[in-house]
Design a protein around this motif. Structure first.
Motif, PDB file in Angstrom:
ATOM      1  N   ARG A   1      75.433  25.768  50.998  1.00 55.95           N
ATOM      2  CA  ARG A   1      74.265  25.447  49.504  1.00 55.95           C
ATOM      3  C   ARG A   1      74.940  24.694  48.517  1.00 55.95           C
ATOM      4  NH1 ARG A   1      70.618  23.332  47.575  1.00 55.95           N
ATOM      5  NH2 ARG A   1      69.127  24.731  45.792  1.00 55.95           N
ATOM      6  N   ALA A   2      76.053  25.302  47.910  1.00 55.36           N
ATOM      7  CA  ALA A   2      77.023  24.819  46.883  1.00 55.36           C
ATOM      8  C   ALA A   2      77.161  23.571  46.697  1.00 55.36           C
ATOM      9  CB  ALA A   2      78.505  26.050  46.841  1.00 55.36           C
ATOM     10  N   VAL A   3      77.803  22.708  47.832  1.00 48.77           N
ATOM     11  CA  VAL A   3      77.903  21.479  48.631  1.00 48.77           C
ATOM     12  C   VAL A   3      76.886  20.494  47.179  1.00 48.77           C
ATOM     13  CG1 VAL A   3      78.691  19.722  49.575  1.00 48.77           C
ATOM     14  CG2 VAL A   3      79.485  21.639  49.303  1.00 48.77           C
ATOM     15  N   GLU A   4      75.195  20.940  48.060  1.00 45.62           N
ATOM     16  CA  GLU A   4      73.847  20.757  48.360  1.00 45.62           C
ATOM     17  C   GLU A   4      73.700  20.879  46.058  1.00 45.62           C
ATOM     18  OE1 GLU A   4      72.087  21.271  52.429  1.00 45.62           O
ATOM     19  OE2 GLU A   4      71.447  22.292  49.901  1.00 45.62           O
ATOM     20  N   ILE A   5      74.094  21.653  45.761  1.00 46.41           N
ATOM     21  CA  ILE A   5      73.912  21.888  43.885  1.00 46.41           C
ATOM     22  C   ILE A   5      74.808  20.824  43.853  1.00 46.41           C
ATOM     23  CG2 ILE A   5      73.368  23.221  42.221  1.00 46.41           C
ATOM     24  CD1 ILE A   5      72.959  25.641  44.474  1.00 46.41           C
ATOM     25  N   THR A   6      75.871  20.857  43.886  1.00 49.97           N
ATOM     26  CA  THR A   6      77.154  20.508  43.440  1.00 49.97           C
ATOM     27  C   THR A   6      76.338  18.589  43.575  1.00 49.97           C
ATOM     28  OG1 THR A   6      79.062  21.242  43.959  1.00 49.97           O
ATOM     29  CG2 THR A   6      79.606  19.690  42.757  1.00 49.97           C
ATOM     30  N   LEU A   7      76.164  18.849  44.494  1.00 49.30           N
ATOM     31  CA  LEU A   7      75.960  16.986  44.245  1.00 49.30           C
ATOM     32  C   LEU A   7      75.131  16.909  43.674  1.00 49.30           C
ATOM     33  CD1 LEU A   7      76.486  16.070  48.256  1.00 49.30           C
ATOM     34  CD2 LEU A   7      77.238  15.486  46.596  1.00 49.30           C
ATOM     35  N   GLU A   8      73.783  17.584  43.752  1.00 48.17           N
ATOM     36  CA  GLU A   8      72.458  17.068  42.541  1.00 48.17           C
ATOM     37  C   GLU A   8      72.384  16.963  41.186  1.00 48.17           C
ATOM     38  OE1 GLU A   8      69.842  19.753  46.253  1.00 48.17           O
ATOM     39  OE2 GLU A   8      69.928  20.185  44.145  1.00 48.17           O
ATOM     40  N   ALA A   9      74.163  18.570  41.256  1.00 51.44           N
ATOM     41  CA  ALA A   9      74.189  18.354  39.141  1.00 51.44           C
ATOM     42  C   ALA A   9      74.799  16.782  38.857  1.00 51.44           C
ATOM     43  CB  ALA A   9      75.166  19.351  39.137  1.00 51.44           C
ATOM     44  N   VAL A  10      75.380  16.031  39.715  1.00 48.81           N
ATOM     45  CA  VAL A  10      76.920  15.977  39.172  1.00 48.81           C
ATOM     46  C   VAL A  10      75.277  14.349  38.634  1.00 48.81           C
ATOM     47  CG1 VAL A  10      77.796  13.621  40.996  1.00 48.81           C
ATOM     48  CG2 VAL A  10      78.487  15.577  40.640  1.00 48.81           C
ATOM     49  N   GLU A  11      74.862  13.886  38.940  1.00 49.22           N
ATOM     50  CA  GLU A  11      74.231  12.635  39.068  1.00 49.22           C
ATOM     51  C   GLU A  11      73.750  12.850  37.480  1.00 49.22           C
ATOM     52  OE1 GLU A  11      72.849  10.083  40.846  1.00 49.22           O
ATOM     53  OE2 GLU A  11      71.148   9.885  39.339  1.00 49.22           O
ATOM     54  N   LYS A  12      73.089  14.599  37.558  1.00 48.98           N
ATOM     55  CA  LYS A  12      72.516  14.643  35.885  1.00 48.98           C
ATOM     56  C   LYS A  12      73.652  14.157  34.889  1.00 48.98           C
ATOM     57  CE  LYS A  12      72.419  18.523  35.034  1.00 48.98           C
ATOM     58  NZ  LYS A  12      72.181  19.685  34.912  1.00 48.98           N
ATOM     59  N   ASN A  13      75.075  15.311  35.524  1.00 47.61           N
ATOM     60  CA  ASN A  13      76.491  15.304  34.906  1.00 47.61           C
ATOM     61  C   ASN A  13      77.129  13.830  34.089  1.00 47.61           C
ATOM     62  OD1 ASN A  13      76.044  17.859  35.135  1.00 47.61           O
ATOM     63  ND2 ASN A  13      77.789  18.185  35.836  1.00 47.61           N
ATOM     64  N   PHE A  14      76.285  12.677  34.666  1.00 48.62           N
ATOM     65  CA  PHE A  14      76.566  11.545  34.863  1.00 48.62           C
ATOM     66  C   PHE A  14      76.117  10.699  33.588  1.00 48.62           C
ATOM     67  CE2 PHE A  14      79.651  11.108  38.602  1.00 48.62           C
ATOM     68  CZ  PHE A  14      80.563   9.799  37.653  1.00 48.62           C
ATOM     69  N   GLY A  15      75.245  11.038  33.166  1.00 48.69           N
ATOM     70  CA  GLY A  15      74.124  10.724  32.491  1.00 48.69           C
ATOM     71  C   GLY A  15      74.376  10.511  31.159  1.00 48.69           C
ATOM     72  N   ASN A  16      75.967  12.046  30.943  1.00 47.07           N
ATOM     73  CA  ASN A  16      77.116  11.714  29.608  1.00 47.07           C
ATOM     74  C   ASN A  16      78.113  10.996  29.914  1.00 47.07           C
ATOM     75  OD1 ASN A  16      74.437  12.870  27.686  1.00 47.07           O
ATOM     76  ND2 ASN A  16      75.542  15.045  29.009  1.00 47.07           N
ATOM     77  N   VAL A  17      78.466  10.320  30.989  1.00 48.94           N
ATOM     78  CA  VAL A  17      79.020   9.443  30.935  1.00 48.94           C
ATOM     79  C   VAL A  17      79.231   8.244  30.357  1.00 48.94           C
ATOM     80  CG1 VAL A  17      81.079   8.948  32.381  1.00 48.94           C
ATOM     81  CG2 VAL A  17      80.154  11.101  32.860  1.00 48.94           C
ATOM     82  N   TYR A  18      79.569   7.612  29.748  1.00 52.01           N
ATOM     83  CA  TYR A  18      79.451   6.297  29.031  1.00 52.01           C
ATOM     84  C   TYR A  18      80.824   5.086  29.811  1.00 52.01           C
ATOM     85  CZ  TYR A  18      75.758   8.087  26.766  1.00 52.01           C
ATOM     86  OH  TYR A  18      74.265   9.060  26.172  1.00 52.01           O
ATOM     87  N   SER A  19      80.242   4.467  30.436  1.00 51.03           N
ATOM     88  CA  SER A  19      81.771   2.801  30.681  1.00 51.03           C
ATOM     89  C   SER A  19      81.052   2.252  30.297  1.00 51.03           C
ATOM     90  CB  SER A  19      81.789   3.223  31.675  1.00 51.03           C
ATOM     91  OG  SER A  19      81.613   5.076  32.687  1.00 51.03           O
ATOM     92  N   SER A  20      82.809   1.075  30.067  1.00 52.38           N
ATOM     93  CA  SER A  20      82.696  -0.255  30.063  1.00 52.38           C
ATOM     94  C   SER A  20      83.678  -1.152  30.115  1.00 52.38           C
ATOM     95  CB  SER A  20      82.327  -0.763  28.470  1.00 52.38           C
ATOM     96  OG  SER A  20      83.705  -0.498  27.560  1.00 52.38           O
ATOM     97  N   ASP A  21      83.669  -2.081  30.394  1.00 52.86           N
ATOM     98  CA  ASP A  21      85.292  -2.460  31.510  1.00 52.86           C
ATOM     99  C   ASP A  21      86.144  -1.713  29.916  1.00 52.86           C
ATOM    100  OD1 ASP A  21      86.135  -4.169  32.135  1.00 52.86           O
ATOM    101  OD2 ASP A  21      87.257  -5.636  30.998  1.00 52.86           O
ATOM    102  N   ALA A  22      86.242  -1.645  28.868  1.00 57.23           N
ATOM    103  CA  ALA A  22      87.605  -1.262  27.899  1.00 57.23           C
ATOM    104  C   ALA A  22      87.680   0.090  28.157  1.00 57.23           C
ATOM    105  CB  ALA A  22      87.039  -1.600  26.212  1.00 57.23           C
TER     106      ALA A  22
END
Lengths: 207, 207, 207
Positions: free
Chosen positions: A75-96
């Motif tokens: 269950r801990a792994v499942e919750i982590t995988l679900e939450a990661v998707e949401k956390n990438f919302g505040n990760v902004y990437s560009s080529d630089a």
């Protein structure tokens, strides 16, 4: 297996482990693991960040949960995988490069393990790559509101020699959020000035 | 040159060195160097693994042989390069990561230098990247047959901060092989489930 | 901010800092920073090299200048950025790796900080990646003229686990130049033999 248990420095009482690895997103995975330990009867036994990111400037992550019961570990792994998707919302990437902002109102044991967070307190993580962007963001964050710096990591100290400056902060919930928002604004502005507009990894939540 | 000799920590009696670098394939190169020291009058003076792999999750390798006679040093490099090609047969890569299995019936001084192998004993290396795949493979290997773990390396310990878990094992020849085959099966299965089918780097020999 | 000052180990007398990061070109940036400290009233407080280079074999760089006056800090960054472009003239890259040669008639404090250079003396840097190319170049350099090796860095020591061998040399101006030219010749020759012809990053000046 007892041999591996010893190499992994696992307490013998844990009969089940759950674990996951990712080639990108060190901080988003630790934040997500923090939600998982809050919701399950597990312990985070190990967080290791590799110099990976498929050629990007940052980290991959390998997180190991231990539990007496196999269903908790799973269950801990499942919750982590679900939450990661949401956390990438505040990760902004560009080529630089990339910037990241992470916020929780109440840190738990994964953030304690990975970033020395005080359990139960508001906690924020600010990442900028290449490192100079992280420094501008860190400087803005600490000048914006009354927050304390918990960790400061740079290419030579506290990272896996990645090209990032990463700070974590604590304080009143409102102050932490205000600092993150200000750091985000300046980070996006500097990164945008270096070429393409950085893109969020999913849906931004810090707005 | 005496100045470089000192920086490279070379014994003065060696008048010739042979060396090679690669941007991918740490373990395949060490295995190959092991065949070279068996066949020539050389010593392996240095094995260094960089965080390289052209953006992949693993290591590059730089291996230095020393010899009193230049023809020995040259021959050691030649043998290594020939053997590397074969060793890549048991390296399977996909966009998501890679796994590796390496086996020798009789370890020699390169494996002793690089992986603390017992000279003269059966020896196997198991690599999985990202790290969680290596952990599944390691767990399977030690449960399959009666083998001893010689080294255990993860992103924070024993690797150049690469996103891998690498174990090496020793034991009876049959047990080591059986463990490698079981680790290979589970590693290929997990890696395949992450997208494209992993491809061997040349011709698989562990089948 | 005093909190960050402390984490960055900055002297309190500096009220301004200037800094820059790059994802490629460790040595070219340090050389360029050296010109900047000669021309401005600044101190180099930190040079950190990350394992980055956007998937290449080498380093990124983050350099922090401190000054009592903000215009000095700003000017140091400007001079560095101008000089970097020129320094990339002696960086040759191909798909297989890269080589670099850097020369100054008079080293200053950035080279002292980054490479232990003697201030005021002729100084050269030789880089080859993958590491074996650097070793051939280093060997050629020290045999060519009467120079002293100041630093020797390899994947396990003195680099951020990058796949390079990097030496720096000092001596008479003529000897340093002669060594660099000989190292360049052999480096270009080996790198060319590995596939495509390496290309200079701007306009070569060591000819």
């Amino acid at each position: 297996d007892p041999q591996l248990h010893e190499y992994m420095k696992l307490d013998k009482k844990y009969r089940s482990i759950g674990f996951l690895s990712a080639r990108t997103g060190g901080a988003p995975h630790v934040m997500a693991a923090d939600e998982a330990v809050k919701a399950t009867n597990t312990e985070v036994v190990s967080i290791e960040m590799a110099r990976d990111t498929k050629g990007g400037a940052g980290h991959g992550a390998t997180i190991i949960f231990a539990a007496e019961d196999v269903s908790d570990a799973r269950r801990a792994v499942e919750i982590t995988l679900e939450a990661v998707e949401k956390n990438f919302g505040n990760v902004y990437s560009s080529d630089a490069g990339h910037i990241e902002l992470h916020y929780t109102a109440r840190a738990s044991m994964a953030l304690e393990k990975g970033f020395n967070a005080l359990v139960g307190k508001s906690f924020g993580i600010i990442v900028g790559a290449p490192a100079a962007i992280g420094l501008v963001m860190a400087d803005t964050a600490v000048k914006t509101a009354n927050v304390d710096v918990v960790t400061y990591a740079s290419p030579n100290n506290g990272t896996a020699r990645s090209n990032e400056i990463i700070i974590s902060i604590t304080g009143d919930s409102g102050a932490v959020k205000q600092s993150l928002l200000a750091a985000q604004e300046v980070g996006l502005s500097v990164l945008s000035s270096m070429g393409e507009i950085p893109k969020s990894g999913s849906t931004p939540t810090l707005i």
